[in-house]
Design an enzyme around this catalytic site. Structure first.
Site, PDB file in Angstrom:
ATOM      1  N   MET A 128       1.136  -1.315  -0.725  1.00  0.00           N
ATOM      2  CA  MET A 128      -0.126  -0.424  -0.159  1.00  0.00           C
ATOM      3  C   MET A 128       0.873   1.285   0.153  1.00  0.00           C
ATOM      4  SD  MET A 128      -2.780  -1.274   3.341  1.00  0.00           S
ATOM      5  CE  MET A 128      -2.037  -2.031   3.913  1.00  0.00           C
ATOM      6  N   GLN A 171     -11.071   3.148  -0.366  1.00  0.00           N
ATOM      7  CA  GLN A 171     -10.587   4.511   0.311  1.00  0.00           C
ATOM      8  C   GLN A 171     -11.538   5.529  -0.572  1.00  0.00           C
ATOM      9  OE1 GLN A 171      -6.499   3.834  -0.459  1.00  0.00           O
ATOM     10  NE2 GLN A 171      -5.575   4.217   1.709  1.00  0.00           N
ATOM     11  N   THR A 221       2.538   1.450   5.818  1.00  0.00           N
ATOM     12  CA  THR A 221       1.532   2.779   5.369  1.00  0.00           C
ATOM     13  C   THR A 221       0.704   3.554   6.441  1.00  0.00           C
ATOM     14  OG1 THR A 221      -0.557   3.325   4.475  1.00  0.00           O
ATOM     15  CG2 THR A 221      -0.837   1.170   4.756  1.00  0.00           C
ATOM     16  N   ASN A 222       0.783   5.169   6.228  1.00  0.00           N
ATOM     17  CA  ASN A 222       0.076   5.822   7.412  1.00  0.00           C
ATOM     18  C   ASN A 222      -1.451   5.378   7.520  1.00  0.00           C
ATOM     19  OD1 ASN A 222       2.626   7.627   8.660  1.00  0.00           O
ATOM     20  ND2 ASN A 222       3.142   7.329   6.316  1.00  0.00           N
ATOM     21  N   THR A 223      -1.792   6.620   6.161  1.00  0.00           N
ATOM     22  CA  THR A 223      -3.310   5.955   6.032  1.00  0.00           C
ATOM     23  C   THR A 223      -3.705   5.162   6.615  1.00  0.00           C
ATOM     24  OG1 THR A 223      -3.133   7.473   4.104  1.00  0.00           O
ATOM     25  CG2 THR A 223      -5.222   5.933   4.418  1.00  0.00           C
ATOM     26  N   CYS A 251       3.232  10.202   4.507  1.00  0.00           N
ATOM     27  CA  CYS A 251       2.893   9.157   3.215  1.00  0.00           C
ATOM     28  C   CYS A 251       4.426   8.421   3.140  1.00  0.00           C
ATOM     29  CB  CYS A 251       2.095   9.658   2.209  1.00  0.00           C
ATOM     30  SG  CYS A 251       1.451   8.546   0.778  1.00  0.00           S
ATOM     31  N   THR A 252       3.812   6.858   3.014  1.00  0.00           N
ATOM     32  CA  THR A 252       5.381   6.413   2.574  1.00  0.00           C
ATOM     33  C   THR A 252       5.284   6.899   1.488  1.00  0.00           C
ATOM     34  OG1 THR A 252       4.136   4.255   3.275  1.00  0.00           O
ATOM     35  CG2 THR A 252       4.788   4.825   4.883  1.00  0.00           C
TER      36      THR A 252
END
Length: 234
Positions: free
Chosen positions: A10, A52, A83-85, A197-198
């Site tokens: 992701m 999403q 992943t951050n989200t 965000c990665t």
């Protein structure tokens, strides 16, 4: 060493960076041909992205919980969400498998506080910048005041992530646009900026900002490697 279970893909662009950074961290600590024991469950990001943007968060929660269960059954001793989200579902992941979850916002918050900063900018997907699951953890857990860009800049940051970076497209004009966003965040009063965000670290680096940047991909990868190394009995 302990084996870490990774929920990735992701996007896979940043998951590949995670894998390199984790192995580099272990080799730096132990030397020789040592590497990081890990299990990777990599999703199809096209499915995730569609859910999403459709706001179908319940389905994403189920997907993340199932990934955690599969990694637990495969022998993981801890978990990382690459992943951050998708840390929006940290609670669901933690509930699905009785394993420690190494949270990306904790690794980041610790680094920001260690740098002596308290007012921090945040770039990421629109979901990460606007929803509370990430900003709230930084505020409540680390006492940080989190600043986000104005609406037009949030649109730019989000668009570049989904239309370019997750597809492996790194464009100089987008780097210039991000540099302008970073400048405006610093002008707002940000003492530093979290690359939340990665994929963002594929596009910009410290040369693009006058204030310190905090690369969540690197910080989280190092925290995941540290978890594995806690079990080292060499």
């Amino acid at each position: 060493m302990r084996t870490i279970g990774l929920i990735g893909g992701m996007s896979w662009e940043s998951s590949a960076v995670y894998y390199r950074l984790m192995n580099e961290a272990v080799r730096e600590r132990l030397g020789g041909s040592h590497s990081c024991p890990c299990l990777l469950y990599s999703v199809d990001f096209a499915q995730v992205e569609a859910l999403q943007h459709a706001g179908r968060w319940d389905e994403l929660a189920a997907l993340m919980a199932e990934a955690a269960r599969r990694l637990h059954r495969a022998g993981a001793e801890g978990l990382g969400i690459l992943t951050n989200t998708m840390h929006r579902f940290a609670s669901e992941v933690a509930a699905a498998a009785p394993l420690p979850l190494i949270h990306i916002a904790d690794a980041t918050g610790q680094a920001v506080r260690a740098a002596g900063l308290s007012r921090i900018g945040l770039l990421g997907t629109r979901f990460t910048m606007e929803q509370d699951f990430y900003k709230g953890r930084l505020a409540e857990g680390f006492g940080l005041e989190v600043l986000i860009p104005a609406e037009a800049d949030r649109h730019t940051v989000h668009r570049v992530i989904y239309d370019e970076l997750v597809q492996g497209r790194v464009l100089p004009e987008s780097r210039a646009a991000y540099a302008e966003v970073l400048t405006r965040l610093v002008e707002q009063g940000a003492e530093g900026v979290i690359l939340g965000c990665t994929e963002i670290s594929l596009l910009v680096d410290q040369n693009d900002c006058a204030a310190p940047l905090f690369d969540t991909t690197r910080l989280h990868a190092e925290a995941l490697a540290a978890f594995c190394l806690e079990g080292w009995e060499g």
